[in-house]
Write a protein that holds these residues in place. Structure first.
Motif, PDB file in Angstrom:
ATOM      1  N   GLN A 271       0.660  -1.382   0.154  1.00 29.83           N
ATOM      2  CA  GLN A 271       0.026   0.099  -0.118  1.00 29.83           C
ATOM      3  C   GLN A 271       0.768   1.266  -0.052  1.00 29.83           C
ATOM      4  O   GLN A 271       0.644   2.154  -0.647  1.00 29.83           O
ATOM      5  CB  GLN A 271      -0.743  -0.025   1.262  1.00 29.83           C
ATOM      6  CG  GLN A 271      -1.971  -0.955   1.391  1.00 29.83           C
ATOM      7  CD  GLN A 271      -2.946  -1.039  -0.038  1.00 29.83           C
ATOM      8  OE1 GLN A 271      -3.427  -0.033  -0.378  1.00 29.83           O
ATOM      9  NE2 GLN A 271      -3.033  -2.158  -0.479  1.00 29.83           N
ATOM     10  N   ASP A 272       2.009   1.118   0.788  1.00 30.43           N
ATOM     11  CA  ASP A 272       2.802   2.467   1.033  1.00 30.43           C
ATOM     12  C   ASP A 272       4.391   2.157   1.122  1.00 30.43           C
ATOM     13  O   ASP A 272       4.857   1.671   2.046  1.00 30.43           O
ATOM     14  CB  ASP A 272       2.311   3.097   1.881  1.00 30.43           C
ATOM     15  CG  ASP A 272       3.251   4.596   1.857  1.00 30.43           C
ATOM     16  OD1 ASP A 272       3.933   4.807   1.189  1.00 30.43           O
ATOM     17  OD2 ASP A 272       2.515   5.414   2.899  1.00 30.43           O
ATOM     18  N   TYR A 273       4.941   2.024  -0.231  1.00 22.82           N
ATOM     19  CA  TYR A 273       6.387   1.697   0.027  1.00 22.82           C
ATOM     20  C   TYR A 273       7.268   2.378   0.889  1.00 22.82           C
ATOM     21  O   TYR A 273       8.453   1.864   1.376  1.00 22.82           O
ATOM     22  CB  TYR A 273       6.975   1.746  -1.635  1.00 22.82           C
ATOM     23  CG  TYR A 273       7.325   3.229  -1.783  1.00 22.82           C
ATOM     24  CD1 TYR A 273       8.986   3.768  -1.802  1.00 22.82           C
ATOM     25  CD2 TYR A 273       6.622   4.177  -2.311  1.00 22.82           C
ATOM     26  CE1 TYR A 273       9.240   4.828  -1.972  1.00 22.82           C
ATOM     27  CE2 TYR A 273       7.301   5.516  -2.561  1.00 22.82           C
ATOM     28  CZ  TYR A 273       8.376   5.773  -2.334  1.00 22.82           C
ATOM     29  OH  TYR A 273       8.834   6.954  -2.731  1.00 22.82           O
ATOM     30  N   THR A 274       6.948   3.376   1.302  1.00 22.03           N
ATOM     31  CA  THR A 274       7.813   4.469   2.427  1.00 22.03           C
ATOM     32  C   THR A 274       7.818   3.650   3.717  1.00 22.03           C
ATOM     33  O   THR A 274       8.624   4.024   4.707  1.00 22.03           O
ATOM     34  CB  THR A 274       7.015   5.685   2.476  1.00 22.03           C
ATOM     35  OG1 THR A 274       5.908   5.485   3.078  1.00 22.03           O
ATOM     36  CG2 THR A 274       7.274   6.543   1.106  1.00 22.03           C
ATOM     37  N   PHE A 275       7.148   2.577   4.128  1.00 20.37           N
ATOM     38  CA  PHE A 275       7.273   1.849   5.102  1.00 20.37           C
ATOM     39  C   PHE A 275       8.317   0.745   5.288  1.00 20.37           C
ATOM     40  O   PHE A 275       8.480   0.174   6.199  1.00 20.37           O
ATOM     41  CB  PHE A 275       5.837   1.259   5.615  1.00 20.37           C
ATOM     42  CG  PHE A 275       4.986   2.258   5.949  1.00 20.37           C
ATOM     43  CD1 PHE A 275       4.639   2.921   7.160  1.00 20.37           C
ATOM     44  CD2 PHE A 275       3.641   2.566   5.358  1.00 20.37           C
ATOM     45  CE1 PHE A 275       4.325   3.760   7.604  1.00 20.37           C
ATOM     46  CE2 PHE A 275       2.777   3.531   5.887  1.00 20.37           C
ATOM     47  CZ  PHE A 275       2.989   4.143   6.975  1.00 20.37           C
ATOM     48  N   TRP A 276       8.620   0.569   4.134  1.00 24.19           N
ATOM     49  CA  TRP A 276      10.038  -0.370   4.187  1.00 24.19           C
ATOM     50  C   TRP A 276      11.078   0.131   5.182  1.00 24.19           C
ATOM     51  O   TRP A 276      11.678   1.542   5.179  1.00 24.19           O
ATOM     52  CB  TRP A 276      10.519  -0.393   2.778  1.00 24.19           C
ATOM     53  CG  TRP A 276       9.963  -1.411   1.920  1.00 24.19           C
ATOM     54  CD1 TRP A 276       9.243  -1.091   0.753  1.00 24.19           C
ATOM     55  CD2 TRP A 276       9.733  -2.917   1.800  1.00 24.19           C
ATOM     56  NE1 TRP A 276       8.849  -2.118  -0.036  1.00 24.19           N
ATOM     57  CE2 TRP A 276       8.971  -3.202   0.873  1.00 24.19           C
ATOM     58  CE3 TRP A 276      10.374  -3.772   2.781  1.00 24.19           C
ATOM     59  CZ2 TRP A 276       8.956  -4.552   0.626  1.00 24.19           C
ATOM     60  CZ3 TRP A 276      10.021  -5.069   2.341  1.00 24.19           C
ATOM     61  CH2 TRP A 276       9.394  -5.334   1.421  1.00 24.19           C
ATOM     62  N   GLN A 277      11.584  -0.771   6.022  1.00 25.51           N
ATOM     63  CA  GLN A 277      12.727  -0.333   6.832  1.00 25.51           C
ATOM     64  C   GLN A 277      13.851  -0.993   6.350  1.00 25.51           C
ATOM     65  O   GLN A 277      14.059  -1.949   5.765  1.00 25.51           O
ATOM     66  CB  GLN A 277      12.270  -1.140   8.080  1.00 25.51           C
ATOM     67  CG  GLN A 277      11.192  -0.668   9.033  1.00 25.51           C
ATOM     68  CD  GLN A 277      10.763   0.738   9.479  1.00 25.51           C
ATOM     69  OE1 GLN A 277      12.043   1.146   9.983  1.00 25.51           O
ATOM     70  NE2 GLN A 277      10.150   1.403   9.058  1.00 25.51           N
ATOM     71  N   TYR A 278      14.896  -0.385   6.659  1.00 24.10           N
ATOM     72  CA  TYR A 278      16.353  -0.616   6.098  1.00 24.10           C
ATOM     73  C   TYR A 278      16.772  -1.964   6.381  1.00 24.10           C
ATOM     74  O   TYR A 278      17.144  -2.903   5.644  1.00 24.10           O
ATOM     75  CB  TYR A 278      17.340   0.363   6.719  1.00 24.10           C
ATOM     76  CG  TYR A 278      18.772   0.126   6.404  1.00 24.10           C
ATOM     77  CD1 TYR A 278      19.246   0.097   5.055  1.00 24.10           C
ATOM     78  CD2 TYR A 278      19.763  -0.580   7.293  1.00 24.10           C
ATOM     79  CE1 TYR A 278      20.624  -0.194   4.815  1.00 24.10           C
ATOM     80  CE2 TYR A 278      20.859  -0.849   6.981  1.00 24.10           C
ATOM     81  CZ  TYR A 278      21.297  -0.629   5.817  1.00 24.10           C
ATOM     82  OH  TYR A 278      22.768  -1.106   5.373  1.00 24.10           O
TER      83      TYR A 278
END
Length: 172
Positions: A111-118
């Motif tokens: 839904q939102d790629y910005t939630f990927w964690q390093y």
């Protein structure tokens, strides 16, 4: 889908991320300049500067744009969850388990790629490299004995998995 098609955007992101953070260290931007650029509070910036793992992909994209750095790796991260979802269920669940990710987290990142964690991306890349070295994806795809296609390639065609010997099924 081949494992390289999943691994490439992850590695591109990790390389872009490292280059952006190096450039940010070399540029003497104040916290107020960064705060204005990213629209975040000082406490958030202090945490990001203290631990680079806390930088979000969208923030890194804004930093790259400001510093006039290429951000293709950041944008390519948007396809990772979709590529994972295009895998057959059994293969996807095995890969997620090996990478210590949950299906729920994958749905959120879809839904939102910005939630990927390093650390998630590092673990996923490491797992993909291990699978690439052992050809594990090929074995699992053969074991799933399903039609597999990659909608991201745009070829519209699908290829059937080859039937496997029952002796090979023991490795699945």
């Amino acid at each position: 889908m081949r494992i390289e098609q999943l691994l490439y955007p992850i590695e591109a992101y990790l390389n872009s991320r490292a280059a952006i953070l190096r450039a940010l260290d070399k540029r003497a931007l104040t916290c107020s300049e960064l705060g204005d650029m990213l629209l975040v509070k000082y406490s958030v910036l202090a945490r990001r500067r203290q631990n680079a793992a806390h930088w979000r992909p969208d923030e890194l994209g804004k930093v790259a744009q400001t510093l006039r750095l290429p951000a293709e790796g950041i944008v390519g991260l948007q396809t990772v969850a979709l590529r994972l979802m295009s895998l057959p269920d059994g293969v996807r669940s095995r890969l997620l388990k090996d990478a210590r990710l949950s299906s729920r987290k994958l749905q959120v990142r879809l839904q939102d790629y910005t939630f990927w964690q390093y650390d998630e991306l590092e673990q996923l890349a490491s797992t993909c490299r291990k699978w690439q070295d052992t050809k594990r994806l090929d074995i699992l795809l053969a074991c799933s004995n399903r039609l597999v296609s990659d909608p991201l390639l745009g070829n519209g065609s699908s290829s059937a998995c080859q039937p496997v010997d029952t002796a090979d099924l023991r490795t699945c």
